[in-house]
Design a protein around this motif. Sequence first.
Motif, PDB file in Angstrom:
ATOM      1  N   ARG A 118       3.300 -12.860  -0.250  1.00 32.60           N
ATOM      2  CA  ARG A 118       1.868 -13.050  -0.001  1.00 32.60           C
ATOM      3  C   ARG A 118       1.169 -13.767  -1.148  1.00 32.60           C
ATOM      4  N   VAL A 119       1.816 -13.854  -2.317  1.00 34.50           N
ATOM      5  CA  VAL A 119       1.218 -14.447  -3.508  1.00 34.50           C
ATOM      6  C   VAL A 119       1.866 -15.795  -3.804  1.00 34.50           C
ATOM      7  N   LYS A 120       1.060 -16.764  -4.175  1.00 33.17           N
ATOM      8  CA  LYS A 120       1.582 -18.061  -4.597  1.00 33.17           C
ATOM      9  C   LYS A 120       1.911 -18.012  -6.090  1.00 33.17           C
ATOM     10  N   TRP A 121       3.131 -18.427  -6.424  1.00 30.81           N
ATOM     11  CA  TRP A 121       3.597 -18.393  -7.806  1.00 30.81           C
ATOM     12  C   TRP A 121       3.752 -19.820  -8.314  1.00 30.81           C
ATOM     13  N   LYS A 122       3.451 -20.012  -9.593  1.00 31.93           N
ATOM     14  CA  LYS A 122       3.605 -21.319 -10.202  1.00 31.93           C
ATOM     15  C   LYS A 122       4.117 -21.157 -11.620  1.00 31.93           C
ATOM     16  N   CYS A 123       5.038 -22.044 -12.020  1.00 30.08           N
ATOM     17  CA  CYS A 123       5.653 -21.946 -13.340  1.00 30.08           C
ATOM     18  C   CYS A 123       5.338 -23.170 -14.189  1.00 30.08           C
ATOM     19  N   GLY A 124       5.470 -22.986 -15.501  1.00 26.03           N
ATOM     20  CA  GLY A 124       5.246 -24.092 -16.415  1.00 26.03           C
ATOM     21  C   GLY A 124       5.644 -23.713 -17.825  1.00 26.03           C
ATOM     22  N   THR A 125       5.303 -24.566 -18.777  1.00 29.87           N
ATOM     23  CA  THR A 125       5.641 -24.320 -20.176  1.00 29.87           C
ATOM     24  C   THR A 125       4.382 -24.425 -21.040  1.00 29.87           C
ATOM     25  N   TRP A 126       4.428 -23.747 -22.176  1.00 31.98           N
ATOM     26  CA  TRP A 126       3.342 -23.836 -23.139  1.00 31.98           C
ATOM     27  C   TRP A 126       3.914 -24.004 -24.537  1.00 31.98           C
ATOM     28  N   LYS A 127       3.091 -24.552 -25.416  1.00 32.85           N
ATOM     29  CA  LYS A 127       3.482 -24.761 -26.800  1.00 32.85           C
ATOM     30  C   LYS A 127       2.232 -24.687 -27.656  1.00 32.85           C
ATOM     31  N   GLU A 128       2.376 -24.146 -28.858  1.00 34.55           N
ATOM     32  CA  GLU A 128       1.233 -23.996 -29.745  1.00 34.55           C
ATOM     33  C   GLU A 128       0.568 -25.350 -30.001  1.00 34.55           C
ATOM     34  N   GLY A 129      -0.759 -25.380 -29.830  1.00 27.65           N
ATOM     35  CA  GLY A 129      -1.515 -26.578 -30.119  1.00 27.65           C
ATOM     36  C   GLY A 129      -1.431 -27.671 -29.084  1.00 27.65           C
ATOM     37  N   ALA A 130      -0.814 -27.383 -27.925  1.00 21.22           N
ATOM     38  CA  ALA A 130      -0.659 -28.401 -26.884  1.00 21.22           C
ATOM     39  C   ALA A 130      -1.184 -27.872 -25.557  1.00 21.22           C
TER      40      ALA A 130
END
Length: 447
Positions: A426-438
Amino acid sequence: MENLPSSLLVDILSRLDDSGHLARCRLVSRNFCAAAREVQSVKFFCSLSRYLKSRSPETRDRITPFKAVLGDLFRGSRVPIESVSIGVEKSLAGISYDDVEDESDDLHLTDARFVEEWLPRVSGELRSLSISDFWIQSCWRKSEILKLISSCCHALLELEVKNAWLSVDGLNSMPMLSVLTLEFVRLDDEDLNKVNDCFPCLQVLNLIGVGGLKEPKICLPRLKTCQWTVSNAPFSLTILAPSLLKLELRCIRPRSLVIKAPMLADCRIYIVEVNELQVNHFLHLESLQLDSGNICSLLHSFASATAINEVKLNSSRSNETDDTLCLESAFEVFPNVSSLTLQSGAWSEMVTCFLSNGLKTRSPMKDLKVITVQFVKQNLDASLQFISCILNCCNSLLRIGLLIHSDADHGAFFSLVSKWASKHPRVKWKCGTWKEGAEDIWVSDCY
C-alpha cells in the motif's frame, strides 16, 4: 546580425552575461556600437585568468585595467542604467596573501574614490547594485561606500556587497531599499542599529558571515525573508520582525537566541547549541527544520507551533547524553506532522532509542503521510525493522523515501528494501543515496 532591427539587436546584447563582450561589440560596427550603448545593465567580473594575465610580465601590458574597462562601460551608455553587477569571480578566493607582493588597489571595487567616479552618473534610475570586492585588497581598507550609495541612489531597490570592510558612518536613510545582502563583510559597529534605522522597509535581508558585530539585533517591521549566518562568537542574537515569514539561521554557540516573529511560516535553524532560547508562539509556522547538538531541548521550544505539518530534523550531537532523540518525543511535540525527514544524525539516535526501548508511541501518528530517512552504514536491518514498526503505527503513510550513504553497498541495500516493500504494497517506496555536503540523489523509481 548587422542587418537586424536595432531593437532586436539591443535585446540580444542585453542578454550577454559579461559586459566585457559588450565593450568589444562596440568595436564591431556602427550598428553594434549604437546598440551596445542602449543596454541598460552592466555585468562585469574579473576572472582568475584575467587576474593572472594582469600580473604576468609577459601579458600585463596587453591587459586593459579592470577599472578602466568599467569606466568606459559607464561613460559609453546613452540610456539610464538600471542594474549594475561588478566584482571578482569566486575563483579568485583561492588567491592567498603570499601570492600578492604589492599593495595594489586595481581590484578594490568598494573604494569610495573609484565608485564616486561612476556611481553618480548612473544612480538616477539605478534599481539594483551588486559589488563583489577582492578580499585581499579590501580587507585592510575601510570603505565608506554605503554613505555614497545612500546619498545618491534614491531609487535603489536591491543592494549586495561582498568581501569588504564597510563603515556605516554617515549612512542616510534609504526607504526604497527592499533587498539587502551583505556577505563576508566586516562591520565595525557594535550592532545593526544603523541598518535597522536606515533601511526601514527591507523585506529581504541576507547576512552571510558578517563579522565585527556585538550583541547583534535585527529589528525590521516589514522584513519577510531573512538568511543569517553568524560566525562563532559567544554573543546573543535577537530577531524582532513582526512580518517575517521565512527564516534561515546558522550559528555555532550563541549565548542566547531570541526570535520574536509571530507570522513565521518557514523556519530553518542550524545551531550547535544555545544556552537560552526565547521564541514566540508560532501559530502560523508550517515548516520547521532543526539541525542541532541539543535538538531535544530545541524541539520543545516549538511545542506551541500546532500548525506545523512539515518537519526536518538532524542531530549533530558530539557527546553521549541521556537526552536521546526518540520518534515518540518528536510526535508528542508535533502530533499533526504530515511530512517527516530524518537526516543521518537524527535517524541514528532514533534507531538507538528503538533498539533499547522499542517503539512505544502514545501518539497514533495519524496524519503522517511521507517519511524520508538518511540511513547510516551500520544497523541496516535494525533500521528496516524500525520502519516496519512505524508502518504498523501509521495507517495513513503513503510514501517512504530511504537514502543510503554513497559509500555503502547500494545493491544489497536496494535488495533489502525491495523485500520489505513487497510486504507493504500500500506504500510507495523510493531509494537513493546521500553524501555529506551534497544533494540527495534518487536512483530508483518507486517500488
